[in-house]
Design a protein around this motif. Structure first.
Motif, PDB file in Angstrom:
ATOM      1  N   ASP A 150       1.945  14.254  -1.250  1.00 22.64           N
ATOM      2  CA  ASP A 150       1.127  13.631  -0.578  1.00 22.64           C
ATOM      3  C   ASP A 150      -0.318  13.116  -1.383  1.00 22.64           C
ATOM      4  O   ASP A 150      -0.689  11.896  -1.244  1.00 22.64           O
ATOM      5  N   TYR A 208       0.588  10.217  -3.344  1.00 18.26           N
ATOM      6  CA  TYR A 208       0.605   8.791  -2.673  1.00 18.26           C
ATOM      7  C   TYR A 208      -0.646   8.452  -2.098  1.00 18.26           C
ATOM      8  O   TYR A 208      -0.974   7.265  -2.406  1.00 18.26           O
ATOM      9  N   ILE A 250       3.989   1.640  -2.421  1.00 18.95           N
ATOM     10  CA  ILE A 250       4.116   3.136  -1.804  1.00 18.95           C
ATOM     11  C   ILE A 250       5.407   3.118  -0.780  1.00 18.95           C
ATOM     12  O   ILE A 250       6.088   4.422  -0.984  1.00 18.95           O
TER      13      ILE A 250
END
Length: 727
Positions: free
Chosen positions: A111, A114, A124
């Motif tokens: 995460d 991202y 993304i």
């Protein structure tokens, strides 16, 4: 800060100097008055003025404290900067690393990656844990994390020593001894190859073969009345076994090319000639079926001239023998011609040392396990020998000849069955003898390692190609979305995803009906290979996709049925058996099992199954034709309806059928009739030569004299696949 400190020090010094001067002047004045006062009152003690010097010491202390505080304030930020620089984590990265690998190297979760790429041009939504990152995005993530980047150097793997087994160098000519020739019989299907061999060895091979066609390579040693021996390879003549014929040509010394005198040169005849040329093997021509009335041997010889096969009658070096496999005429002459050619070739081999040979065929026997048919090319094979072939090895437990009789030795040019293999080698694999089981394991491990390295190299090349494709796609996406606001970009991507809806049940059924998953099981390795070669020629994927789920050697098992059920596929078995339990299980699960003993029947069945998956073709069948002779209109209520006056030229017009209007060779309307009248009567059928009036279900169509009305019906006809395997 240093300048301010200097200014403050200068001011304090200046102030101190002033106070000192003032004190000095005050002292002199005080001294004068003291002398006066002393003279006036000598008993009074003199008082010294110490105030200014006490004030200077206070100023000095304050100045030193100020210096200390200022110094601390200046040094502290420097120390913190140095400590923060030292605490930056160094991350080792490499080109093409995935999101998951980068997160692991940074000791973060995916995460975080991202989030770091959230406000960049990177898509993304399409980024997965195993997606490869470009160099620019790796740098971007490391930069946003406040870490240092270090490119790793790829460690060079230690070069592994080659442990493979190889053929020995050529033997000393003095050690060579004469050997029997290995002869391959080739030719077109049904030209009499197996019957010819059957007569030579006085067995009934042809009668035992399904459909009279040889299904896989057989190797036989034939002893002639003269005492000479010839090893024959009976290769299939069918087009499906082209690859097997090629293998036969690679291990053979002489090729007997069988051509039927009443049929001439055919497709497989030409292929056999090409195999012989590629292997640089001499040819003996056997013109078969010369006992037939329509036989024309000279025609065969002339046809072969076009393929550079020149017989001795035409000044060439190819021996031509007129034979009849059915009656046995001239077969000894054919054998003598073969022996003569072998003597000219001076065929010799080294019967000593480790064995070298070639796997002709391999199959699994229920009672004996993996079995191979091999031709020994060098050395003498004995029981207990350790052999390697491909990625399999064997300790020879038993050897047998073409009649199934056990033998103790197999010398050069001798065909032999070998039992004792740990795994099933492939037909065409090279057989080499090694000194021990440990050495056999070493060779197999090396070959497996070499194969793995080859696969890794191919995989890396594929990954690199895919990475370049993704980079190019990403570049195009950036060009496409680069000038858009992030909201506009998100909206466009949402619209694109919306178009990619999940398949509806009906669409899923249509997709499944246009796909045929198959499982192939064969009796021997060569047969399965041949069927796979046929499947590779499939070129009608636009009609129905053909998916090979699994293939193997041996009888159909429960695992095959489970696979077929999972993929909704069909099992094709060639020369294999299926137990009643498996048949019942397949029936319960709705799995089709199709068994065949002749390969072209299996292919025909596969074509039919593919055709059944195709949608039916709608064909138009003309019932009748009429020409328009006049046009007029009638009034029904407030509407004017155009009517055509026609005469039936052929067939008949049936009101319940479909109609089309043709003008100048083009169709301008298709539909049905609202009325069909003969004079004033409504009728359902108008026959040839009769006049009628008719109106269409579309009022906007205008009739013209000379137009043609065609009555037709639509019939659904089963479609046939366009795939042609070549025979």
């Amino acid at each position: 800060m240093n300048q301010q400190l200097l200014k403050l020090e200068n001011l304090l010094r200046c102030h101190t100097v002033c106070r000192q001067l003032h004190s000095l002047g005050h002292r002199r004045t005080s001294a004068r008055w003291q002398r006066v006062f002393a003279s006036a009152s000598p008993g009074r003690p003199a008082q010294q003025c110490t105030g200014p010097w006490h004030t200077d010491s206070l100023f000095g202390a304050a100045l030193s404290q100020h210096r200390l505080l200022v110094t601390k304030k200046e040094v502290r930020p420097r120390k913190s900067q140095l400590s923060s620089t030292k605490s930056k984590k160094e991350v080792e990265v490499w080109i093409g690393m995935t999101v998951e690998e980068l997160a692991r190297a940074m000791e973060k979760d995916t995460d975080f990656i991202y989030e770091a790429l959230l406000n960049t041009t990177m898509d993304i939504d399409s980024l997965e844990a195993d997606s490869h990152l470009d160099e620019v995005w790796i740098k971007e993530v490391i930069k946003k994390a406040g870490m240092k980047l270090k490119w790793s150097k790829l460690k060079e793997d230690k070069v592994r020593e080659n442990k493979d087994a190889v053929r020995r160098p050529q033997a000393d000519p003095a050690l060579l001894t004469p050997r029997s020739p290995v002869v391959t019989i080739m030719g077109h299907v049904d030209h009499g190859k197996t019957t010819l061999l059957d007569k030579l060895r006085k067995t009934q091979v042809a009668a035992m073969e399904a459909g009279g066609i040889t299904q896989h390579i057989g190797a036989f040693l034939v002893s002639l009345p003269s005492g000479e021996k010839i090893t024959f390879l009976d290769t299939p003549g069918h087009a499906a076994f082209s690859a097997m014929r090629a293998r036969g040509a690679q291990v053979t010394d002489i090729i007997i090319l069988v051509v039927a005198a009443d049929d001439g040169v055919m497709k497989q005849t030409v292929e056999s000639i090409q195999h012989a040329k590629d292997a640089q093997v001499p040819i003996v021509l056997a013109i078969n079926k010369c006992d037939k009335a329509e036989a024309d041997p000279e025609k065969v010889k002339k046809e072969l001239l076009a393929y550079d096969v020149v017989c001795e009658d035409y000044g060439g070096d190819v021996q031509a023998v007129h034979v009849s496999a059915l009656t046995g005429d001239n077969l000894m002459a054919l054998a003598e011609a073969t022996i003569t050619l072998a003597e000219i070739l001076e065929l010799k081999a080294d019967p000593t040392g480790p064995v070298e040979g070639t796997v002709i065929e391999s199959f699994t026997d229920k009672g004996r396990g993996p079995v191979t048919t091999a031709i020994i090319q060098r050395g003498t094979l004995r029981k207990g020998s350790i052999l390697v072939a491909g990625k399999s090895w064997a300790k020879v437990r038993l050897m047998f000849d073409e009649n199934g009789k056990p033998v103790n030795e197999a010398y050069p040019s001798m065909p032999v069955g070998i039992i004792g293999w740990r795994d099933l080698p492939s037909a065409g694999d090279e057989i080499l003898e090694v000194e021990s089981e440990a050495r056999a394991h070493e060779v197999i491990d090396w070959r497996k390692y070499e194969q793995e390295q080859k696969k890794i190299k191919e995989a890396l090349e594929t990954v690199e190609e895919k990475r370049k494709e993704h980079q190019e796609a990403h570049r195009k996406d950036r060009e496409k979305y680069g000038n858009l606001h992030w909201k506009e970009r998100s909206f466009i991507k949402y619209q694109e995803r919306k178009k990619q809806k999940l398949l509806r049940p009906k669409e899923k059924v249509e997709r499944d009906s246009n796909m045929l998953p198959i499982i192939i099981k064969g009796d021997v390795d060569g047969s399965v290979e041949t069927i796979l070669n046929i499947v590779d020629t499939y070129d009608a994927s636009h009609e129905c996709e053909l998916e090979l789920v699994h293939f193997g050697v041996g009888d159909i098992s429960e695992n095959d049925v489970n696979l077929a059920e999972a993929f909704h596929g069909v099992i094709y078995g060639f020369n294999v058996n299926t137990s009643k339990v498996i048949q019942e299980t397949a029936t319960k699960k709705g799995v089709k099992i199709k068994l065949h003993k002749i390969i072209y029947r299996l292919v025909e069945d596969l074509q039919e199954e593919l055709s059944s998956r195709l949608p039916c073709i709608v064909e138009e069948h003309t019932v009748g034709e009429a020409s328009i002779l006049a046009t007029f209109s009638i009034t029904e209520g407030k509407k004017k309806i155009p009517v055509a006056g026609c005469r039936v030229q052929k067939g008949q017009l049936e009101k319940q059928k479909k109609f089309k209007l043709i003008r100048n060779g083009g169709i301008i309307w298709k539909g049905s009739l609202t009325s069909l009248k003969h004079h004033k009567d409504d009728v359902s059928v108008i026959k040839t030569g009769m006049d009628c009036g008719l109106s269409l279900d579309e009022e906007m169509i205008e009739f013209k004299v000379g137009d043609t009305i065609v009555c037709y019906e639509e019939n659904e006809v089963p479609a046939k696949t366009s795939w042609d395997p070549g025979f």
